[in-house]
Write an enzyme that holds these catalytic residues in place. Structure first.
Site, PDB file in Angstrom:
ATOM      1  N   ASP A  14       0.819  -1.213   0.000  1.00 37.89           N
ATOM      2  CA  ASP A  14       0.000   0.000   0.000  1.00 37.89           C
ATOM      3  C   ASP A  14       0.855   1.266   0.000  1.00 37.89           C
ATOM      4  O   ASP A  14       0.406   2.339   0.396  1.00 37.89           O
ATOM      5  CB  ASP A  14      -0.994  -0.007   1.174  1.00 37.89           C
ATOM      6  CG  ASP A  14      -0.280  -0.030   2.512  1.00 37.89           C
ATOM      7  OD1 ASP A  14       0.963  -0.219   2.521  1.00 37.89           O
ATOM      8  OD2 ASP A  14      -0.949   0.145   3.547  1.00 37.89           O
ATOM      9  N   HIS A 219      25.306   9.406 -14.606  1.00 37.44           N
ATOM     10  CA  HIS A 219      24.131   9.410 -13.725  1.00 37.44           C
ATOM     11  C   HIS A 219      24.379   8.608 -12.443  1.00 37.44           C
ATOM     12  O   HIS A 219      23.454   8.019 -11.878  1.00 37.44           O
ATOM     13  CB  HIS A 219      22.899   8.875 -14.466  1.00 37.44           C
ATOM     14  CG  HIS A 219      22.397   9.825 -15.513  1.00 37.44           C
ATOM     15  ND1 HIS A 219      21.523   9.461 -16.510  1.00 37.44           N
ATOM     16  CD2 HIS A 219      22.662  11.137 -15.730  1.00 37.44           C
ATOM     17  CE1 HIS A 219      21.274  10.502 -17.290  1.00 37.44           C
ATOM     18  NE2 HIS A 219      21.952  11.527 -16.831  1.00 37.44           N
ATOM     19  N   ASP A 236      26.814  17.012  -8.139  1.00 37.43           N
ATOM     20  CA  ASP A 236      25.735  17.613  -8.928  1.00 37.43           C
ATOM     21  C   ASP A 236      24.524  17.571  -8.015  1.00 37.43           C
ATOM     22  O   ASP A 236      23.798  16.566  -7.942  1.00 37.43           O
ATOM     23  CB  ASP A 236      25.527  16.821 -10.225  1.00 37.43           C
ATOM     24  CG  ASP A 236      24.584  17.526 -11.195  1.00 37.43           C
ATOM     25  OD1 ASP A 236      23.829  18.410 -10.756  1.00 37.43           O
ATOM     26  OD2 ASP A 236      24.589  17.167 -12.389  1.00 37.43           O
ATOM     27  N   ASP A 247      20.195  23.916 -10.157  1.00 35.71           N
ATOM     28  CA  ASP A 247      20.950  22.807 -10.760  1.00 35.71           C
ATOM     29  C   ASP A 247      22.431  23.182 -10.743  1.00 35.71           C
ATOM     30  O   ASP A 247      22.901  23.880 -11.633  1.00 35.71           O
ATOM     31  CB  ASP A 247      20.445  22.556 -12.189  1.00 35.71           C
ATOM     32  CG  ASP A 247      20.990  21.265 -12.790  1.00 35.71           C
ATOM     33  OD1 ASP A 247      21.768  20.574 -12.108  1.00 35.71           O
ATOM     34  OD2 ASP A 247      20.641  20.962 -13.952  1.00 35.71           O
ATOM     35  N   HIS A 328      27.945  14.699 -23.168  1.00 34.55           N
ATOM     36  CA  HIS A 328      26.571  15.199 -22.946  1.00 34.55           C
ATOM     37  C   HIS A 328      26.408  16.632 -23.440  1.00 34.55           C
ATOM     38  O   HIS A 328      27.373  17.286 -23.820  1.00 34.55           O
ATOM     39  CB  HIS A 328      26.186  15.077 -21.460  1.00 34.55           C
ATOM     40  CG  HIS A 328      27.098  15.828 -20.523  1.00 34.55           C
ATOM     41  ND1 HIS A 328      27.019  17.188 -20.344  1.00 34.55           N
ATOM     42  CD2 HIS A 328      28.101  15.405 -19.719  1.00 34.55           C
ATOM     43  CE1 HIS A 328      27.925  17.558 -19.460  1.00 34.55           C
ATOM     44  NE2 HIS A 328      28.613  16.500 -19.064  1.00 34.55           N
ATOM     45  N   HIS A 332      20.531  23.309 -20.729  1.00 37.04           N
ATOM     46  CA  HIS A 332      19.100  23.008 -20.832  1.00 37.04           C
ATOM     47  C   HIS A 332      18.311  24.083 -20.091  1.00 37.04           C
ATOM     48  O   HIS A 332      18.840  24.735 -19.193  1.00 37.04           O
ATOM     49  CB  HIS A 332      18.796  21.603 -20.267  1.00 37.04           C
ATOM     50  CG  HIS A 332      19.247  21.376 -18.855  1.00 37.04           C
ATOM     51  ND1 HIS A 332      18.530  21.813 -17.765  1.00 37.04           N
ATOM     52  CD2 HIS A 332      20.344  20.766 -18.345  1.00 37.04           C
ATOM     53  CE1 HIS A 332      19.168  21.451 -16.652  1.00 37.04           C
ATOM     54  NE2 HIS A 332      20.283  20.834 -16.967  1.00 37.04           N
ATOM     55  N   HIS A 339      15.003  19.566 -16.248  1.00 32.79           N
ATOM     56  CA  HIS A 339      15.190  19.700 -17.692  1.00 32.79           C
ATOM     57  C   HIS A 339      13.892  20.309 -18.206  1.00 32.79           C
ATOM     58  O   HIS A 339      12.993  19.603 -18.650  1.00 32.79           O
ATOM     59  CB  HIS A 339      15.489  18.348 -18.342  1.00 32.79           C
ATOM     60  CG  HIS A 339      16.812  17.780 -17.900  1.00 32.79           C
ATOM     61  ND1 HIS A 339      17.199  16.495 -18.149  1.00 32.79           N
ATOM     62  CD2 HIS A 339      17.850  18.346 -17.228  1.00 32.79           C
ATOM     63  CE1 HIS A 339      18.414  16.290 -17.641  1.00 32.79           C
ATOM     64  NE2 HIS A 339      18.814  17.390 -17.072  1.00 32.79           N
ATOM     65  N   GLU A 357      26.888  23.654 -18.356  1.00 26.03           N
ATOM     66  CA  GLU A 357      27.499  22.565 -17.591  1.00 26.03           C
ATOM     67  C   GLU A 357      28.486  21.721 -18.390  1.00 26.03           C
ATOM     68  O   GLU A 357      28.253  20.533 -18.624  1.00 26.03           O
ATOM     69  CB  GLU A 357      26.409  21.674 -16.986  1.00 26.03           C
ATOM     70  CG  GLU A 357      25.315  21.228 -17.950  1.00 26.03           C
ATOM     71  CD  GLU A 357      24.272  20.371 -17.237  1.00 26.03           C
ATOM     72  OE1 GLU A 357      24.652  19.382 -16.592  1.00 26.03           O
ATOM     73  OE2 GLU A 357      23.080  20.716 -17.320  1.00 26.03           O
ATOM     74  N   TYR A 361      35.580  14.078 -18.718  1.00 26.38           N
ATOM     75  CA  TYR A 361      35.567  12.789 -18.012  1.00 26.38           C
ATOM     76  C   TYR A 361      36.666  11.922 -18.602  1.00 26.38           C
ATOM     77  O   TYR A 361      36.584  11.535 -19.769  1.00 26.38           O
ATOM     78  CB  TYR A 361      34.197  12.118 -18.173  1.00 26.38           C
ATOM     79  CG  TYR A 361      33.067  13.077 -17.862  1.00 26.38           C
ATOM     80  CD1 TYR A 361      32.573  13.211 -16.566  1.00 26.38           C
ATOM     81  CD2 TYR A 361      32.547  13.908 -18.861  1.00 26.38           C
ATOM     82  CE1 TYR A 361      31.584  14.141 -16.275  1.00 26.38           C
ATOM     83  CE2 TYR A 361      31.555  14.842 -18.576  1.00 26.38           C
ATOM     84  CZ  TYR A 361      31.074  14.952 -17.290  1.00 26.38           C
ATOM     85  OH  TYR A 361      30.104  15.875 -17.004  1.00 26.38           O
ATOM     86  N   ARG A 370      33.138  18.368 -13.677  1.00 27.00           N
ATOM     87  CA  ARG A 370      32.013  19.080 -14.304  1.00 27.00           C
ATOM     88  C   ARG A 370      31.729  20.302 -13.450  1.00 27.00           C
ATOM     89  O   ARG A 370      31.857  20.243 -12.221  1.00 27.00           O
ATOM     90  CB  ARG A 370      30.744  18.200 -14.400  1.00 27.00           C
ATOM     91  CG  ARG A 370      29.567  18.968 -15.006  1.00 27.00           C
ATOM     92  CD  ARG A 370      28.380  18.107 -15.467  1.00 27.00           C
ATOM     93  NE  ARG A 370      27.655  17.454 -14.398  1.00 27.00           N
ATOM     94  CZ  ARG A 370      27.697  16.160 -14.137  1.00 27.00           C
ATOM     95  NH1 ARG A 370      28.447  15.354 -14.883  1.00 27.00           N
ATOM     96  NH2 ARG A 370      27.006  15.652 -13.139  1.00 27.00           N
ATOM     97  N   GLU A 372      28.746  23.533 -13.186  1.00 22.93           N
ATOM     98  CA  GLU A 372      27.411  23.885 -13.693  1.00 22.93           C
ATOM     99  C   GLU A 372      26.845  25.060 -12.910  1.00 22.93           C
ATOM    100  O   GLU A 372      26.756  25.000 -11.677  1.00 22.93           O
ATOM    101  CB  GLU A 372      26.471  22.673 -13.559  1.00 22.93           C
ATOM    102  CG  GLU A 372      25.043  22.967 -13.970  1.00 22.93           C
ATOM    103  CD  GLU A 372      24.155  21.721 -13.998  1.00 22.93           C
ATOM    104  OE1 GLU A 372      24.451  20.759 -13.267  1.00 22.93           O
ATOM    105  OE2 GLU A 372      23.168  21.727 -14.754  1.00 22.93           O
TER     106      GLU A 372
HETATM  107  N1  GLY Z   1      21.367  17.499 -12.626  1.00 25.26           N
HETATM  108  C1  GLY Z   1      20.899  17.193 -13.917  1.00 25.26           C
HETATM  109  C2  GLY Z   1      21.584  17.970 -14.948  1.00 25.26           C
HETATM  110  O1  GLY Z   1      22.614  18.541 -14.684  1.00 25.26           O
HETATM  111  O2  GLY Z   1      21.126  18.092 -16.036  1.00 25.26           O
HETATM  112 MN    MN Z   2      23.111  19.184 -12.735  1.00 28.72          MN
HETATM  113 MN    MN Z   3      21.834  20.421 -15.595  1.00 27.67          MN
END
Ligand code: GLY
Ligand code: MN
Ligand code: MN
Length: 404
Positions: A14, A219, A236, A247, A328, A332, A339, A357, A361, A370, A372
Site C-alpha cells: 500500500d 548518472h 551535482d 541545478d 553530454h 538546458h 530539464h 554545464e 571525463y 564538471r 554547472e
Molecule cells: N542534474 C541534472 C543535470 O545537470 O542536467
Molecule cells: Mn546538474
Molecule cells: Mn543540468
C-alpha cells in the site's frame, strides 16, 4: 482547456511515492494538491464558467488520515481563480461545456527525452475525451505550455533564486565537511539537512555525489563510496524550493588541495564554461551553440594531451572525437522541471533560464570534472544566478582549509 493533476504513483503493497504535481497545472494555478482539475473556456457563454478550478472535497476521514486539504477559500486565494468547486461538480460543468465548444485542448508530456511506461492521469483524460466526444477537435496543449514556460516571470525567478540561495548554503556547508574518509552518503546527509531546514522541498533531482572515478559515470547516484585522499568529488546537487529547481555542479578536492593535473583539467572546464556564457545569447540556436562548444572543448582536450591535433583534423564530423571526453549536452532550460520544457529548436530569448554545464571525463585517469551554473539570459548580458557560489580553485581550497 482541461488540465489535470498527476496521479499519486504506487510503489508496492500500500505504498506510494511522494506526490509530484503536474508542472503545467502548478504553473497555471499554483495548486499543489492531488486530483485537482483546471478548466479554462475564455469564451464560454456563461461568464461563471470561463475559469474554474475543481479540488478534492475534504471530510472527517481525510482530515484524520491525511490532514488538511485546501478549502475552497484557500484554493481561491492561492490560485486567483474565483470559481472554485468540489471535484464531484466537474462532470456536470464539463458535460455542459463540451456541448458548447468544438475544440478542446488537453495536455500530454511532450518532453523529447521522456520515457513513459505508465498511463498517466492526463493520458487517461485524453483517451476518455476521445472516446466520449469523438466528433470534437482535440488539440495539443503541450506546445502552448512550452511556449509560455520558456520565458520566466518575476515570481518564478524569485522561487528559483531562493532554491539557489539554499543550494549555496548547502555547498558552503559541505566544503567544511568533506575530508578523506567521509562517505558520499554522509555528504548527501549534510546537504539534505541544510536544504530541508531552510524550507526547501528537498533535492531538485537525485543527488550525484561521486568521488574519484565515480564522477565518470554520468548518472551515478548510489553515493555509497568512501571519499579518498587525492581524489576529487564531483557534486551535482541542488535544492528545490516552491517547486522551482536549482541545478549546481562543483568538483572539489577531497583533501582540500587539487593536484596539478586535477587543476589543469578543472581550469580547462572553467574556461569553457565562461566562454559558453558569452555564447549563449539571444538569437542563438542551441544545436549550433552545442557545435561551437564542441570546438572549444576540442581545443582544450588537445591542450590537455587527450586528443591529437592530426586525428582531430581527420575526424568524422558526425562523430567528433571530443565526445569521448564530453559526451553530454551543455545547456538546458531550468524551472519547474530540472530539464525544463521549451522549444529547443527556436532561438534563445531574453528572460529564459539555462544551465551551462561543461565537463571532462577521463576514464583512463579515473578523473572527472564538471561545473554547472544557472544563467538568466538578458538583453545586454546574461546574469549568472550562481555568481556567489565558490568556483575558483583558490577560493575552494581556501574555504576547505579554513579553521572551523
Ligand atoms: N542534474 C541534472 C543535470 O545537470 O542536467
Ligand atoms: Mn546538474
Ligand atoms: Mn543540468
Amino acid at each position: 482547456m482541461v488540465l489535470t493533476a498527476n496521479d499519486v504513483l504506487p510503489t508496492n503493497a500500500d505504498g506510494t511515492m511522494g506526490f509530484v504535481q503536474n508542472s503545467d497545472l502548478f504553473y497555471l494555478s499554483g495548486i499543489d494538491q492531488e486530483e485537482t482539475l483546471l478548466l479554462l473556456f475564455p469564451d464560454a457563454p456563461d461568464p461563471k464558467q470561463r475559469e474554474m478550478l475543481f479540488v478534492r472535497e475534504t471530510n472527517e476521514h481525510i482530515a484524520i488520515w491525511e490532514g488538511q486539504k485546501l478549502t475552497q477559500e484557500e484554493a481561491r486565494e492561492r490560485s486567483g481563480i474565483q470559481r472554485v468547486h468540489w471535484l464531484q461538480d466537474f462532470e456536470t460543468h464539463f458535460r455542459q461545456l463540451m456541448c458548447q465548444c468544438s475544440q478542446v485542448y488537453l495536455n500530454s508530456n511532450e518532453h523529447p527525452r521522456a520515457v513513459i511506461q505508465t498511463e498517466s492521469r492526463e493520458m487517461r483524460l485524453a483517451l476518455r475525451v476521445r472516446r466520449e466526444y469523438p466528433l470534437h477537435d482535440v488539440r495539443r496543449l503541450a506546445p502552448l505550455m512550452h511556449e509560455l514556460r520558456r520565458v520566466k516571470q518575476p515570481a518564478e525567478l524569485g522561487a528559483l533564486s531562493e532554491a539557489i540561495r539554499i543550494t549555496e548554503d548547502g555547498f558552503r556547508r559541505l566544503l567544511r565537511f568533506v575530508k578523506p574518509g567521509v562517505y558520499e552518503f554522509e555528504v548527501e546527509a549534510e546537504l539534505a539537512h541544510e536544504f530541508i531546514r531552510q524550507r526547501a522541498r528537498g533535492f531538485a533531482y537525485l543527488p550525484i555525489i561521486a568521488s574519484g572515478a565515480n564522477g565518470c559515470v554520468l548518472h551515478y547516484n548510489t553515493n555509497h563510496c568512501e571519499c579518498r585522499d587525492g581524489e576529487m568529488l564531483l557534486l551535482d546537487v541542488a535544492a528545490c524550493y516552491g517547486n522551482y529547481n536549482a541545478d549546481l555542479t562543483r568538483t572539489i578536492p577531497v583533501n582540500g588541495r587539487y593536484t596539478q593535473r586535477q587543476r589543469q583539467v578543472y581550469e580547462a572546464v572553467l574556461r569553457v564554461m565562461r566562454e559558453c556564457n558569452q555564447m549563449l545569447r539571444p538569437g542563438v540556436i542551441l544545436r549550433e551553440y552545442q557545435e561551437e562548444v564542441g570546438k572549444l572543448m576540442t581545443s582544450e582536450l588537445i591542450g590537455l594531451g587527450l586528443l591529437d591535433r592530426d586525428a582531430v583534423e581527420k575526424q568524422d564530423p558526425e562523430k567528433p572525437l571530443f565526445k569521448k571526453y564530453f559526451p553530454h549536452g551543455t545547456s538546458h532550460h531550468l524551472g519547474i522541471d530540472v530539464h525544463d520544457v521549451g522549444q529547443t529548436w527556436l532561438p534563445v530569448q531574453e528572460g529564459m533560464v539555462f544551465t551551462i554545464e561543461p565537463g571532462i571525463y577521463i576514464r583512463e585517469e579515473g578523473l572527472a570534472v564538471r561545473l554547472e551554473n544557472n544563467y538568466l539570459i538578458g538583453a545586454d548580458r546574461n546574469t549568472d544566478l550562481m555568481a556567489s557560489i565558490p568556483i575558483e580553485v583558490e577560493e575552494i581550497e581556501e574555504l576547505m582549509n579554513a579553521a572551523h
